[in-house]
Design an enzyme around this catalytic site. Structure first.
Site, mmCIF file in Angstrom:
data_model
loop_
_atom_site.group_PDB
_atom_site.id
_atom_site.type_symbol
_atom_site.label_atom_id
_atom_site.label_comp_id
_atom_site.label_asym_id
_atom_site.label_seq_id
_atom_site.Cartn_x
_atom_site.Cartn_y
_atom_site.Cartn_z
ATOM 1 N N HIS A 64 0.868 -1.188 0.000
ATOM 2 C CA HIS A 64 0.000 0.000 0.000
ATOM 3 C C HIS A 64 0.899 1.230 0.000
ATOM 4 C CE1 HIS A 64 -3.715 -2.277 0.767
ATOM 5 N NE2 HIS A 64 -2.943 -3.071 1.490
ATOM 6 N N ASP A 156 -8.454 -5.293 -2.604
ATOM 7 C CA ASP A 156 -7.849 -5.546 -1.287
ATOM 8 C C ASP A 156 -8.230 -4.492 -0.249
ATOM 9 O OD1 ASP A 156 -5.957 -6.975 0.504
ATOM 10 O OD2 ASP A 156 -5.122 -4.970 0.553
ATOM 11 N N ASP A 309 2.069 -6.829 2.429
ATOM 12 C CA ASP A 309 0.891 -6.067 2.900
ATOM 13 C C ASP A 309 1.361 -4.837 3.694
ATOM 14 O OD1 ASP A 309 -1.673 -5.229 3.232
ATOM 15 O OD2 ASP A 309 -2.321 -6.911 4.476
ATOM 16 N N HIS A 313 0.173 3.786 8.230
ATOM 17 C CA HIS A 313 -0.943 4.558 8.781
ATOM 18 C C HIS A 313 -0.401 5.720 9.595
ATOM 19 C CE1 HIS A 313 -4.276 2.095 7.528
ATOM 20 N NE2 HIS A 313 -3.695 0.996 7.994
ATOM 21 N N GLY A 328 -3.300 -2.656 9.981
ATOM 22 C CA GLY A 328 -2.182 -2.645 9.035
ATOM 23 C C GLY A 328 -0.867 -2.342 9.716
HETATM 24 O O1 DOR Z 1 -4.351 -4.651 7.584
HETATM 25 C C1 DOR Z 1 -4.687 -4.284 6.482
HETATM 26 N N1 DOR Z 1 -4.450 -3.038 6.042
HETATM 27 N N2 DOR Z 1 -5.320 -5.150 5.670
HETATM 28 C C2 DOR Z 1 -5.865 -4.779 4.509
HETATM 29 O O2 DOR Z 1 -6.444 -5.603 3.846
HETATM 30 C C3 DOR Z 1 -5.807 -3.362 4.066
HETATM 31 C C4 DOR Z 1 -4.665 -2.686 4.683
HETATM 32 C C5 DOR Z 1 -4.683 -1.178 4.534
HETATM 33 O O3 DOR Z 1 -4.974 -0.675 3.443
HETATM 34 O O4 DOR Z 1 -4.378 -0.498 5.517
#
Ligand code: DOR
Length: 434
Positions: A64, A156, A309, A313, A328
């Site tokens: 991401h 996703d 993954d 954040h 995440g």
């Molecule tokens: O933990 C996660 N964060 N799982 C996901 O499927 C999406 C991701 C996010 O975009 O933060």
């Protein structure tokens, strides 16, 4: 040799796949030009390998990068730097951006920004459905045929829960020669879920995310993929039951591949006791038995590859009460070390195995012709050099990401990326971007 080799790189005394006696590797014009005992040609940049392990550059099918929309948490610039420092030469940037990457304008923007930054090949993942809403298919064909040449489609963060929508997506994917990657989570079974449904969550009063919510979607999608003669990729497998479903589906001849994250190999729901939302992730951390099964399945090939993954954040979205925190964790700069800790040190994978699960298989799954290639003369020089004996202490604030949400803060981990090369150009060296 007298020829001027300005722009070339000589990797001295490195061990391809960690095997045999050290050799010298000359990289020129973007390819591996020579392997053996090589006197440094004039003008060449020399990297002293000191016996470090040489592998094909890593390929991450699940990253991401948050651009466009949440550039306060990551950008294509900072995420590319984290990737290069982690040994990656290609990453797939997930579609849950703002605006969503459900059209060629967004996917081409991500592709172009990645090329401008130039540290790693950034491949945009296209959304399967418009706005990730799970209702109408996005224009997969337009994205697949645009400049970016989108190869992977995923909602996703959300599951394509409607079986008819998923069936149609799989049918289109076959026609387009692309892969649909499913975030397997039956939403009716995870309403309000906060943690793995089990003893620990029950004791803390957290609503549970049952293993069956993942397993039922994976089973359904394997059946749909077989019916549609499509290729299915399963994102972040987290339960022992999913491994059994994948094993069965592969035995039946279903064209399915699967990834596991470093955190699902390493961490368990024991972490719930910390109450620290840095450990909140989707799918959630599972039990020790689940983690063990992930490690075995990755070793025996039922799970094909490791994908990070990587999910940056902002502090205000993460350093809050558990229920309000976003799921995440960061992953790009710690993935290799976690794989070494959980798979190499215990003898489950050798370095050839690491090359397989972090480079060759992911490149094959999406059909990248120039990544995950053998370490041989004439092959593209997408490479990573690893000091297997070094250790480092993870500090979120020192990582290249804009965000700091690593679950490994303060942990000492094995293996350090000493250099990464993208098409023969050094992108990172000794923990610095070049
Ligand atoms: O933990 C996660 N964060 N799982 C996901 O499927 C999406 C991701 C996010 O975009 O933060």
């Amino acid at each position: 040799m007298t020829e001027d080799r300005t722009g070339s790189v000589l990797l001295r005394q490195v061990r391809p796949y960690g095997e045999g006696e050290p050799v010298d590797v000359l990289v020129s014009d973007g390819v591996v030009a020579e392997v053996g005992r090589i006197d440094p040609p004039s003008g060449v940049e020399v990297i002293e390998g000191a016996g470090h392990v040489l592998l094909p550059g890593f390929v991450d099918l699940h990253t991401h990068l948050r651009e466009p929309g949440r550039e306060d948490t990551e950008t294509i610039d900072t995420g590319s730097a984290a990737a290069a420092l982690g040994g990656y030469t290609a990453v797939f940037a997930m579609a849950n951006t703002d605006p969503v990457a459900d059209n060629a304008v967004v996917t081409d923007h991500v592709w172009r920004r990645g090329r401008e930054v130039g540290l790693v090949d950034v491949h945009p993942v296209g959304a399967v459905t418009v706005g990730l809403a799970g209702e109408r298919l996005a224009e997969m064909g337009t994205m697949a045929n645009s400049a970016a040449g989108v190869r992977m489609f995923s909602d996703d963060g959300h599951c394509v829960a409607d079986p008819l929508v998923m069936r149609r997506a799989l049918e289109y994917s076959t026609a387009l020669g692309v892969v649909v990657a499913q975030h397997a989570e039956e939403p009716r079974l995870t309403v309000g879920a906060q943690a793995h449904e089990g003893e620990r969550a029950a004791r803390l009063g957290y609503p549970g995310w049952p293993a069956s919510a993942e397993e039922s979607i994976v089973a359904r999608d394997c059946v749909l993929a077989r019916h549609a003669r499509a290729r299915l990729h399963v994102c972040h497998v987290s339960t022992a039951g999913t491994v059994e479903v994948l094993r069965w589906a592969k035995e039946q001849g279903t064209d399915v591949s699967a990834e596991v994250t470093p955190h699902h190999l390493f961490l368990t729901d024991e972490r719930l006791a910390t109450f620290d939302p840095v450990n909140k992730v989707n799918p959630p951390l599972r039990t020790e038995q689940d983690a063990q099964r992930m490690r075995q399945a990755l070793a025996d090939g039922v799970i094909d590859c490791v994908a990070t993954d990587h999910a940056p954040h902002a502090a205000q979205d993460k350093d809050t009460e558990w229920a309000a925190a976003r799921p995440g964790m960061l992953g790009l700069q710690t993935a290799l070390s976690v794989v070494v800790e959980t798979m190499v040190r215990p003898g489950l994978l050798d370095w050839r195995g690491v090359a397989r699960v972090m480079s060759e298989r992911p490149a094959e799954i999406v059909g990248l012709p120039d990544q995950g290639r053998p370490l041989a003369v004439g092959e593209p020089a997408n490479l990573v050099l690893v000091d297997e004996d070094a250790e480092w202490t993870v500090r979120g604030a020192e990582l290249a990401s804009r965000a700091t949400n690593t679950p490994y803060e303060g942990l000492r981990l094995p293996a350090v990326v000493s250099a990464t090369l993208l098409r023969g150009r050094v992108t990172s060296r000794e923990g610095k971007i070049v």
